[in-house]
Write an enzyme that holds these catalytic residues in place. Sequence first.
Site, short mmCIF file in Angstrom:
data_model
loop_
_atom_site.label_atom_id
_atom_site.label_comp_id
_atom_site.label_asym_id
_atom_site.label_seq_id
_atom_site.Cartn_x
_atom_site.Cartn_y
_atom_site.Cartn_z
CE LYS A 1 -2.53 2.64 3.47
NZ LYS A 1 -1.37 3.40 3.92
CG ASN A 2 2.44 2.84 3.53
OD1 ASN A 2 1.27 3.14 3.34
ND2 ASN A 2 2.96 2.72 4.75
NE ARG B 1 0.34 11.81 6.58
CZ ARG B 1 0.51 13.01 7.10
NH1 ARG B 1 -0.52 13.82 7.27
NH2 ARG B 1 1.69 13.41 7.48
CB CYS C 1 -5.15 6.65 10.49
SG CYS C 1 -5.72 5.30 9.48
NE ARG D 1 -0.19 10.34 9.97
CZ ARG D 1 -0.65 9.34 9.22
NH1 ARG D 1 -1.93 9.09 9.18
NH2 ARG D 1 0.16 8.61 8.50
N PRO D 2 1.96 16.66 11.04
CG PRO D 2 3.74 17.79 12.06
CD PRO D 2 2.81 16.62 12.23
CB ILE D 3 2.87 18.26 5.54
CG1 ILE D 3 2.01 19.53 5.43
CG2 ILE D 3 1.97 17.03 5.55
CD1 ILE D 3 1.35 19.68 4.06
CG ASP E 1 2.29 1.66 9.51
OD1 ASP E 1 1.95 2.55 10.30
OD2 ASP E 1 2.49 1.86 8.30
CB ILE F 1 6.51 6.81 14.85
CG1 ILE F 1 7.66 5.80 14.82
CG2 ILE F 1 6.38 7.55 13.51
CD1 ILE F 1 9.01 6.34 14.46
C1 UD1 Z 1 4.13 6.91 6.35
C2 UD1 Z 1 3.19 5.77 6.11
C3 UD1 Z 1 2.58 5.30 7.43
C4 UD1 Z 1 3.65 5.00 8.46
C5 UD1 Z 1 4.66 6.13 8.56
C6 UD1 Z 1 5.84 5.82 9.45
C7 UD1 Z 1 2.34 6.23 3.91
C8 UD1 Z 1 1.22 6.71 3.07
N1 UD1 Z 1 2.14 6.23 5.24
O1 UD1 Z 1 3.33 7.97 6.88
O2 UD1 Z 1 1.82 4.13 7.17
O3 UD1 Z 1 3.06 4.83 9.73
O4 UD1 Z 1 5.15 6.49 7.26
O5 UD1 Z 1 6.45 4.66 9.04
O6 UD1 Z 1 3.38 5.84 3.42
N2 UD1 Z 1 6.42 14.43 10.78
C9 UD1 Z 1 6.60 15.76 11.06
N3 UD1 Z 1 6.65 16.62 10.00
C10 UD1 Z 1 6.57 16.22 8.70
C11 UD1 Z 1 6.41 14.85 8.44
C12 UD1 Z 1 6.33 13.97 9.50
O7 UD1 Z 1 6.66 16.16 12.20
O8 UD1 Z 1 6.64 17.06 7.80
C13 UD1 Z 1 6.31 13.47 11.89
C14 UD1 Z 1 4.91 12.84 11.92
O9 UD1 Z 1 4.00 13.64 12.62
C15 UD1 Z 1 5.17 11.51 12.60
C16 UD1 Z 1 6.58 11.16 12.12
O10 UD1 Z 1 7.16 12.37 11.66
O11 UD1 Z 1 5.20 11.70 14.00
C17 UD1 Z 1 6.60 10.13 11.01
O12 UD1 Z 1 5.92 10.61 9.90
P1 UD1 Z 1 6.22 10.13 8.43
O13 UD1 Z 1 7.39 9.22 8.38
O14 UD1 Z 1 6.22 11.34 7.56
O15 UD1 Z 1 4.92 9.29 8.12
P2 UD1 Z 1 3.90 9.46 6.96
O16 UD1 Z 1 4.59 9.76 5.68
O17 UD1 Z 1 2.76 10.29 7.39
#
Ligand code: UD1
Length: 417
Positions: free
Chosen positions: A22-23, A92, A116, A121-123, A304, A326
């Site tokens: 999926k990811n 997401r 979820c 989950r900021p970007i 996960d 995480i």
């Molecule tokens: C992806 C996966 C998800 C998995 C996660 C960690 C997809 C679609 N989803 O999610 O299934 O649980 O990786 O293995 O592939 N963070 C920040 N700022 C950012 C980005 C992330 O603070 O700009 C933080 C998040 O809030 C979280 C951590 O970093 O606490 C991990 O996030 P990230 O690795 O980015 O996960 P996703 O890409 O959302």
Amino acid sequence: MAKIRIEGGHKLSGTIPISGAKNSVVALIPAAILCDEIVTISNVPEITDVDDLENILVHLNAKITRTVGKVEINAGDIINKEITETLSKKLRASYYFMGALLGKFNKVEMYFPGGCSIGARPINLHLKGFELLGATITEEGNHFTIEAEKLKGAHIYLDFPSVGATINIMLAAVKAKGKTVIDNAAAEPEIANIATFLNNMGAKIKGAGTSTITITGVKYLHSCFHEVIPDRIEAGTYLILASLIGDNLKIDNMIPHHLEALIAKLKEAGVEMEIGLDNITVSSPGNYKATDIKTLVYPGFATDLQQVMSVFLTQCKGRSSIEETIYENRFNSLYELEKMGAIVKVRNDNHKATIKGKTPLVGADVNATDLRGGAALLVAGLIASGVTNIDNISYILRGYDHIIEKLTNVGAKIEII
Ligand code: UD1
């Protein structure tokens, strides 16, 4: 509203084939629009996240043809228009259109992604990467306009090895002028899979799968054929299930190397398994002892799999602990497990929990709190005595391909009602 009904306690034997990740596929589909020619992706799982991405492609006027296990995408006539809030919020991974449209058109307009609710989950790391590549970001509430006159290679250090930020920056940098280096990049297998896909189209990416990725911009990407890697989280879910109720249950078409942390922890608890090149067989459940889990970025224990693993820990003798590093809010499924007889304690800061076992689980009416939490309840229902009804099953169907059929084929009594 549909529910999943499970009559628990039946031993499972036979083979469960693992589908495409999926990811990985949720990034490959947006990545395909960087190319103006036909791109074919195989081993595509049938999950609703793929349906939601298809809707975004159709909205952007890309052509997408889906047959069983395969998608063909032609983004030659794509129109760069705003991705609506409804479409952005569906999942997401809609955020990968930020990097892909920015990389293709130097501009993207869309909304904050969905997904979820397991933490804030900021970007910010994605946006910081785009800015370093030369983009300007205008944020109005949930709405983002990201644009650049020209994207230029840059040195980008990620404060945290975010999976999404690493892939999104790769997508934006593939056609940027010059060289981009991502330091402290995430090293998940899906990242290497996306890089291979882009390289098959003519991109120049090195180091994907390590903490330093180098991308040398190219002007043009061409048609290619690509296969999605097996889903390590789906494989891990079924491996945990096999450890609990398997009787010669084989998890097939998987990559054991991608699950080394899980395999080590299961072995530590006492699980005996036979590991083949692309499969793992668990013979019969034994007496397991408590163990401690700490989630980390790859190759550490995958967040996960943490919730599904919590079900396994209810069947281990002694006190096990889980530390979630995480996400800030990934223990909600434990309260649902409590309804089935689990003895759990969540610390106030929501980062640590303990589970006391071994406790028999009893069927109950429960709610899927999120995708992997839903999978955890499903595993709990399969090992519990009596009947379990799971509500909010759309979460589960977002990420598990043909889950009812796969489990029915190995002897589970499970149906959607
Ligand atoms: C992806 C996966 C998800 C998995 C996660 C960690 C997809 C679609 N989803 O999610 O299934 O649980 O990786 O293995 O592939 N963070 C920040 N700022 C950012 C980005 C992330 O603070 O700009 C933080 C998040 O809030 C979280 C951590 O970093 O606490 C991990 O996030 P990230 O690795 O980015 O996960 P996703 O890409 O959302």
